[in-house]
Design an enzyme around this catalytic site. Sequence first.
Site, PDB file in Angstrom:
ATOM      1  N   SER A 157      -1.168 -39.032  32.404  1.00 40.77           N
ATOM      2  CA  SER A 157      -2.517 -39.458  32.793  1.00 40.77           C
ATOM      3  C   SER A 157      -2.515 -40.657  33.728  1.00 40.77           C
ATOM      4  O   SER A 157      -3.509 -40.911  34.417  1.00 40.77           O
ATOM      5  CB  SER A 157      -3.345 -39.785  31.543  1.00 40.77           C
ATOM      6  OG  SER A 157      -2.695 -40.743  30.736  1.00 40.77           O
ATOM      7  N   ASP A 407     -10.014 -48.072  25.183  1.00 37.97           N
ATOM      8  CA  ASP A 407      -8.941 -47.576  26.054  1.00 37.97           C
ATOM      9  C   ASP A 407      -8.357 -48.772  26.791  1.00 37.97           C
ATOM     10  O   ASP A 407      -8.960 -49.291  27.734  1.00 37.97           O
ATOM     11  CB  ASP A 407      -9.475 -46.539  27.038  1.00 37.97           C
ATOM     12  CG  ASP A 407      -8.380 -45.991  27.966  1.00 37.97           C
ATOM     13  OD1 ASP A 407      -7.233 -46.459  27.880  1.00 37.97           O
ATOM     14  OD2 ASP A 407      -8.689 -45.102  28.790  1.00 37.97           O
ATOM     15  N   HIS A 410      -5.429 -46.879  30.296  1.00 44.40           N
ATOM     16  CA  HIS A 410      -5.840 -46.452  31.630  1.00 44.40           C
ATOM     17  C   HIS A 410      -6.616 -47.566  32.326  1.00 44.40           C
ATOM     18  O   HIS A 410      -6.923 -48.595  31.714  1.00 44.40           O
ATOM     19  CB  HIS A 410      -6.687 -45.184  31.535  1.00 44.40           C
ATOM     20  CG  HIS A 410      -5.970 -44.057  30.869  1.00 44.40           C
ATOM     21  ND1 HIS A 410      -6.138 -43.768  29.519  1.00 44.40           N
ATOM     22  CD2 HIS A 410      -5.056 -43.173  31.334  1.00 44.40           C
ATOM     23  CE1 HIS A 410      -5.367 -42.741  29.189  1.00 44.40           C
ATOM     24  NE2 HIS A 410      -4.694 -42.361  30.275  1.00 44.40           N
TER      25      HIS A 410
END
Length: 439
Positions: A157, A407, A410
């Site tokens: 990712s 998160d 990311h």
Amino acid sequence: MAKDHHQPHSFTKKLLPWTLYTILPIAIFRCYFYPLQFPHSSTDELSLNTPIIITSSSSSSPSFTSSSLSKEGEIRADEPPCDYTNGNWVHDKIGPLYNGTTCGTIKEGQNCITHGRPDFDYLYWRWKPKECKLPRFDPNTFLELLRNKHLAFVGDSMARNQLESLLCILSTVSAPNLVYRNGEDNKFRKWNFASHNFNISVYWSPFLVDGVEKSNTGPNYNKLYLDRIDEKWGADLDRIDMTVLSVGHWFLHPAVYFDGDSVLGCHACDGLNHTEIGFYDALRKALKTTLKTMTERRGSSDKVLDMFVTTFSPAHFEGEWDKAGACSKTKPYKEGEKVLEGMDAEMRNLEVEEVDLAKENAKQFKGMRLETLDVTKLSLMRPDGHPGPYMYPNPFANGIKERVQNDCVHWCLPGPVDTWNQILLEIIKRWEGQSRKRE
């Protein structure tokens, strides 16, 4: 005669003011109701199901020559490579390279602005190397350098995060057309920039090598075949001109490692009768296999293959990620405030070492160029750049909750990950300068 000579001059002096008085209101009326059309800084939100028609106004870009570059962004083949790892984040009033609210390619969880993140200071920092300059990204230059080429982001990712950053930057000057998508969560996608016949793809391959991801219905561990690459992207290698590889985080999960049909060992595989060998060795072996295979497959071809490996991107959880761990900081770390150490340093170091070894192997082939995109330290210093709780829309709309998932892996878009692509462009420019010098 003197009288006749004077009359035209006097008439002109009287006529000129009246002409201006007549033209000026017309000009103001024209500009107000029919303003001049300047190039847009970003595209409207794109629909995945609607083809994009690129008009001449959106696809045109200045022709690229060494003299057309700004002085700051000039290609200099004679200068030694810049050490982009040595620097600090400085406040920048100019702000981000694109508007995240109008870029249609950002994964929802990284679109911090539309999800209601209230602070915007994280958008106004730029990475300043100590020994050289890092120019602001010029999307026209990038598109021209990759005209008629295919760039593929391959990995996990983080590869997708970097790809979407680049798409948003390039979309400010030319609209991308989504020409292919497949897989759960669109993990395999391809866009075309018709203005430059440039293709850009993303391939989901969290180990680079062949593997079977753990699932809710099967074993709670990954199966990795460290002796062979993942053919979901490897099969397209002969149609790719440049790759950006990015892996690391998925190697932290429990896994069993294979060499062919033989089990080499495992990581965190409680209940299985296998030798614990740790994820560092597995990551090293996977990178070695990947770079060796890419070099050998394309080395016999006359077509150039450029390869980048983006180094490990640190997470910034304060506490355990699955136990209310958060990333609440709103400013970058200062130089010396945060040290690159532990797992972050180990992951980065082994990736750099494997790229350096692969460079030596690639020297026997004319069309191979390989470089590390070393972003670990500069990323480590940006704890403020993650979505945090804003991985979901408006998480505090109904008040402060006791526990909100964060998160801290990311990156927000726009955000620090845009700097990775700035460095990518500078390396490509240096390679281009070296090629011209040889010519």
